[in-house]
Design a protein around this motif. Structure first.
Motif, short mmCIF file in Angstrom:
data_model
loop_
_atom_site.label_atom_id
_atom_site.label_comp_id
_atom_site.label_asym_id
_atom_site.label_seq_id
_atom_site.Cartn_x
_atom_site.Cartn_y
_atom_site.Cartn_z
N SER A 73 0.83 -1.21 0.00
CA SER A 73 0.00 0.00 0.00
C SER A 73 0.86 1.26 0.00
O SER A 73 0.58 2.22 -0.72
N GLU A 77 0.89 3.94 -2.95
CA GLU A 77 0.58 5.32 -2.55
C GLU A 77 1.65 6.28 -3.08
O GLU A 77 1.33 7.30 -3.70
N ARG A 142 -6.93 12.83 -11.23
CA ARG A 142 -7.20 11.39 -11.17
C ARG A 142 -6.18 10.67 -10.28
O ARG A 142 -6.55 9.87 -9.42
N VAL A 145 -6.75 11.63 -6.54
CA VAL A 145 -7.92 10.96 -5.97
C VAL A 145 -7.59 9.50 -5.65
O VAL A 145 -7.92 9.00 -4.58
N ILE A 146 -6.91 8.83 -6.56
CA ILE A 146 -6.52 7.44 -6.32
C ILE A 146 -5.60 7.36 -5.10
O ILE A 146 -5.77 6.50 -4.22
N ILE A 148 -5.42 9.38 -2.59
CA ILE A 148 -6.18 9.63 -1.36
C ILE A 148 -6.97 8.39 -0.95
O ILE A 148 -7.02 8.04 0.23
N TRP A 149 -7.56 7.70 -1.91
CA TRP A 149 -8.29 6.48 -1.58
C TRP A 149 -7.36 5.38 -1.09
O TRP A 149 -7.74 4.56 -0.25
N ILE A 150 -6.14 5.35 -1.58
CA ILE A 150 -5.17 4.34 -1.13
C ILE A 150 -4.75 4.59 0.31
O ILE A 150 -4.28 3.68 0.99
N ILE A 152 -6.66 4.86 2.74
CA ILE A 152 -7.52 4.05 3.61
C ILE A 152 -6.89 2.68 3.89
O ILE A 152 -6.68 2.33 5.05
#
Length: 167
Positions: A73, A77, A142, A145-146, A148-150, A152
């Motif tokens: 991760s 990231e 894009r 955003v990816i 930022i979601w990673i 989590i």
């Protein structure tokens, strides 16, 4: 004063700078958290040289699995955050006075000619620049955003490693 096209171009360029700043801040934060979390790796030493019971084998297995997912991760990231701030190259084609790489390879006379051409067709040059910057902005958005979601799963696996190590 600026016309609508110039204002649009400036707005897109400001957004690009904001995405770059956000990505840089996230790289710093994620790097600090990662550096602090490396201390948990000492937990693996507690398993060295002892016979593992079923409970300890389970804990050790979970620790390894969560650590692997945490490092994956973290790597993903960083890749996406670096993709946000990575400089974009101009596509092949016509020279542009707004692209530094084009201008850097020109003589002063060529720059003067290019500027005169551009002055004659200023709106077309600005529209072209708006289009290029909008595509760059969309791609940076894009990737951000990816990234930022990673965050989590990154933090979920970090906490999983932490709680597995201390329990």
């Amino acid at each position: 004063m600026f016309n609508k096209a110039d204002k649009s171009l400036l707005s897109i360029q400001e957004q690009i700078n904001k995405f770059d700043n956000k990505a840089s801040s996230l790289i710093t934060i994620v790097g600090i958290v990662f550096a602090l979390s490396l201390g948990i790796l000492d937990t693996f030493n507690q398993f060295a040289g002892i016979e593992l019971t079923v409970d300890l084998q389970l804990k050790f297995s979970l620790l390894i699995i969560f650590s692997i997912f945490y490092f994956i991760s973290f790597t993903v990231e960083l890749v996406f955050l670096i993709l946000v701030i990575y400089p974009r190259k101009k596509k092949e084609g016509q020279l542009s006075f707004t692209y530094y790489m084009d201008v850097a390879g020109l003589s002063k006379e060529q720059i003067k000619e290019l500027l005169q051409e551009s002055e004659a067709n200023s709106l077309a040059a600005t529209i072209n620049q708006i289009s290029i910057n909008a595509k760059i902005c969309k791609q940076k958005h894009r990737f951000l955003v990816i990234a930022i979601w990673i965050l989590i799963p990154l933090f979920a696996f970090m906490f999983s490693v932490f709680f597995t190590a201390i329990l």
